[in-house]
Design a protein around this motif. Structure first.
Motif, PDB file in Angstrom:
ATOM      1  N   VAL A  79      -4.300   0.650  -1.507  1.00  0.00           N
ATOM      2  CA  VAL A  79      -5.277  -0.491  -1.799  1.00  0.00           C
ATOM      3  C   VAL A  79      -5.836  -0.780  -3.246  1.00  0.00           C
ATOM      4  O   VAL A  79      -6.078   0.666  -3.690  1.00  0.00           O
ATOM      5  CB  VAL A  79      -6.594  -0.441  -0.747  1.00  0.00           C
ATOM      6  N   ARG A  80      -6.033  -1.629  -3.823  1.00  0.00           N
ATOM      7  CA  ARG A  80      -6.452  -1.724  -5.259  1.00  0.00           C
ATOM      8  C   ARG A  80      -7.405  -3.050  -5.338  1.00  0.00           C
ATOM      9  O   ARG A  80      -7.159  -3.943  -5.132  1.00  0.00           O
ATOM     10  CB  ARG A  80      -5.308  -1.822  -6.120  1.00  0.00           C
ATOM     11  N   PHE A  81      -8.523  -2.468  -5.998  1.00  0.00           N
ATOM     12  CA  PHE A  81      -9.287  -3.780  -6.540  1.00  0.00           C
ATOM     13  C   PHE A  81      -8.713  -4.341  -7.948  1.00  0.00           C
ATOM     14  O   PHE A  81      -8.257  -3.685  -8.733  1.00  0.00           O
ATOM     15  CB  PHE A  81     -10.783  -3.177  -6.835  1.00  0.00           C
ATOM     16  N   ALA A  82      -8.785  -5.594  -8.198  1.00  0.00           N
ATOM     17  CA  ALA A  82      -8.500  -6.216  -9.311  1.00  0.00           C
ATOM     18  C   ALA A  82      -9.547  -5.517 -10.424  1.00  0.00           C
ATOM     19  O   ALA A  82     -10.628  -5.253 -10.147  1.00  0.00           O
ATOM     20  CB  ALA A  82      -8.589  -7.554  -9.329  1.00  0.00           C
ATOM     21  N   VAL A  83      -9.034  -5.281 -11.664  1.00  0.00           N
ATOM     22  CA  VAL A  83      -9.895  -4.915 -12.700  1.00  0.00           C
ATOM     23  C   VAL A  83     -10.947  -5.564 -12.941  1.00  0.00           C
ATOM     24  O   VAL A  83     -12.143  -5.492 -13.459  1.00  0.00           O
ATOM     25  CB  VAL A  83      -8.917  -4.444 -13.978  1.00  0.00           C
ATOM     26  N   ARG A  84     -10.546  -6.993 -13.323  1.00  0.00           N
ATOM     27  CA  ARG A  84     -11.759  -8.135 -13.566  1.00  0.00           C
ATOM     28  C   ARG A  84     -11.511  -9.268 -12.671  1.00  0.00           C
ATOM     29  O   ARG A  84     -10.511  -9.480 -12.176  1.00  0.00           O
ATOM     30  CB  ARG A  84     -11.574  -8.601 -15.162  1.00  0.00           C
ATOM     31  N   PRO A  85     -12.628  -9.964 -12.130  1.00  0.00           N
ATOM     32  CA  PRO A  85     -12.419 -10.969 -11.336  1.00  0.00           C
ATOM     33  C   PRO A  85     -11.629 -12.156 -11.956  1.00  0.00           C
ATOM     34  O   PRO A  85     -11.543 -12.315 -13.032  1.00  0.00           O
ATOM     35  CB  PRO A  85     -14.167 -11.685 -11.258  1.00  0.00           C
ATOM     36  N   ALA A  86     -10.740 -12.783 -10.966  1.00  0.00           N
ATOM     37  CA  ALA A  86     -10.191 -13.993 -11.347  1.00  0.00           C
ATOM     38  C   ALA A  86     -11.008 -15.190 -11.086  1.00  0.00           C
ATOM     39  O   ALA A  86     -12.033 -15.369 -10.374  1.00  0.00           O
ATOM     40  CB  ALA A  86      -8.791 -14.183 -10.602  1.00  0.00           C
TER      41      ALA A  86
ATOM     42  N   SER B  66      -6.104  -5.767  -3.303  1.00  0.00           N
ATOM     43  CA  SER B  66      -4.944  -5.950  -2.770  1.00  0.00           C
ATOM     44  C   SER B  66      -4.653  -4.852  -1.750  1.00  0.00           C
ATOM     45  O   SER B  66      -5.189  -3.680  -2.001  1.00  0.00           O
ATOM     46  CB  SER B  66      -3.939  -6.015  -3.760  1.00  0.00           C
ATOM     47  N   SER B  67      -3.851  -5.188  -0.850  1.00  0.00           N
ATOM     48  CA  SER B  67      -3.446  -4.078   0.404  1.00  0.00           C
ATOM     49  C   SER B  67      -2.085  -4.133   0.684  1.00  0.00           C
ATOM     50  O   SER B  67      -1.529  -5.189   0.623  1.00  0.00           O
ATOM     51  CB  SER B  67      -4.346  -4.205   1.444  1.00  0.00           C
ATOM     52  N   ALA B  68      -1.493  -3.019   0.484  1.00  0.00           N
ATOM     53  CA  ALA B  68      -0.093  -3.052   0.959  1.00  0.00           C
ATOM     54  C   ALA B  68       0.275  -1.835   2.036  1.00  0.00           C
ATOM     55  O   ALA B  68      -0.266  -1.005   2.392  1.00  0.00           O
ATOM     56  CB  ALA B  68       0.957  -2.692  -0.178  1.00  0.00           C
ATOM     57  N   ASP B  69       1.086  -2.075   2.955  1.00  0.00           N
ATOM     58  CA  ASP B  69       1.790  -1.219   3.853  1.00  0.00           C
ATOM     59  C   ASP B  69       3.202  -0.839   3.850  1.00  0.00           C
ATOM     60  O   ASP B  69       3.943  -1.145   2.957  1.00  0.00           O
ATOM     61  CB  ASP B  69       1.308  -1.896   5.355  1.00  0.00           C
ATOM     62  N   VAL B  70       3.606  -0.161   4.685  1.00  0.00           N
ATOM     63  CA  VAL B  70       4.911   0.685   4.823  1.00  0.00           C
ATOM     64  C   VAL B  70       6.053  -0.420   5.176  1.00  0.00           C
ATOM     65  O   VAL B  70       7.022  -0.151   4.713  1.00  0.00           O
ATOM     66  CB  VAL B  70       5.132   1.656   5.647  1.00  0.00           C
TER      67      VAL B  70
END
Length: 153
Positions: A3-10, A25-29
């Motif tokens: 799971v990752r937050f974007a560094v700056r808003p879009a 963003s989230s990703a799985d197996v």
């Protein structure tokens, strides 16, 4: 899973004004990647592996210099750069195949996100330079810099 937050808003355009959207963003197996609006909980984009065999996403990084651009490292050894397009199909900008499965990926904060280091599951550190959101790294842009604690000249 990652799971990752974007560094700056879009930016999100609307009829009345432009609003900033904080992306997560989230990703799985299984290789399923979902991008969320972190403030509203709304799913804004998703993509999955197109191959019959799932391709787990091991690591993700939002590029500082390119809002809405996400780098994903897959268990297969692939690095893929995605342009996230909320509300429409996201675009894979490029793919680069590494010789070994990545365990960790770090983007160099001093080069404006144009260089990264990849630690493989076998202990090899590979440096990839010349990253851009316009095309894949040039041939020869990846070089092994260390192997299991040994420096490589």
């Amino acid at each position: 899973c990652e799971v990752r937050f974007a560094v700056r808003p879009a930016l999100r355009c609307s009829i009345h004004s432009e609003l900033h959207r904080l992306l997560l963003s989230s990703a799985d197996v299984t290789g399923q990647l979902i991008v969320w609006d972190a403030m509203s909980g709304e799913k804004v984009a998703s993509m999955a592996s197109s191959s019959a065999k799932p391709q787990p996403i091991i690591r993700m990084h939002w590029l500082d210099a390119q809002p809405g651009v996400l780098l994903c490292a897959y268990a297969s050894g692939a690095l893929r750069l995605w342009q996230i397009r909320p509300g429409s199909k996201s675009l894979m900008i490029w793919q680069c195949d590494l010789p070994e499965q990545p365990s960790l990926v770090a983007i160099d904060p001093f080069r404006g996100g144009r260089r990264l280091a990849v630690l493989s599951s076998k202990g090899t550190i590979t440096q990839v330079s010349g990253l851009t959101a316009t095309g894949p790294p040039a041939p020869g842009a990846a070089s092994v810099v260390a192997q299991l604690g040994k420096l490589i000249p």
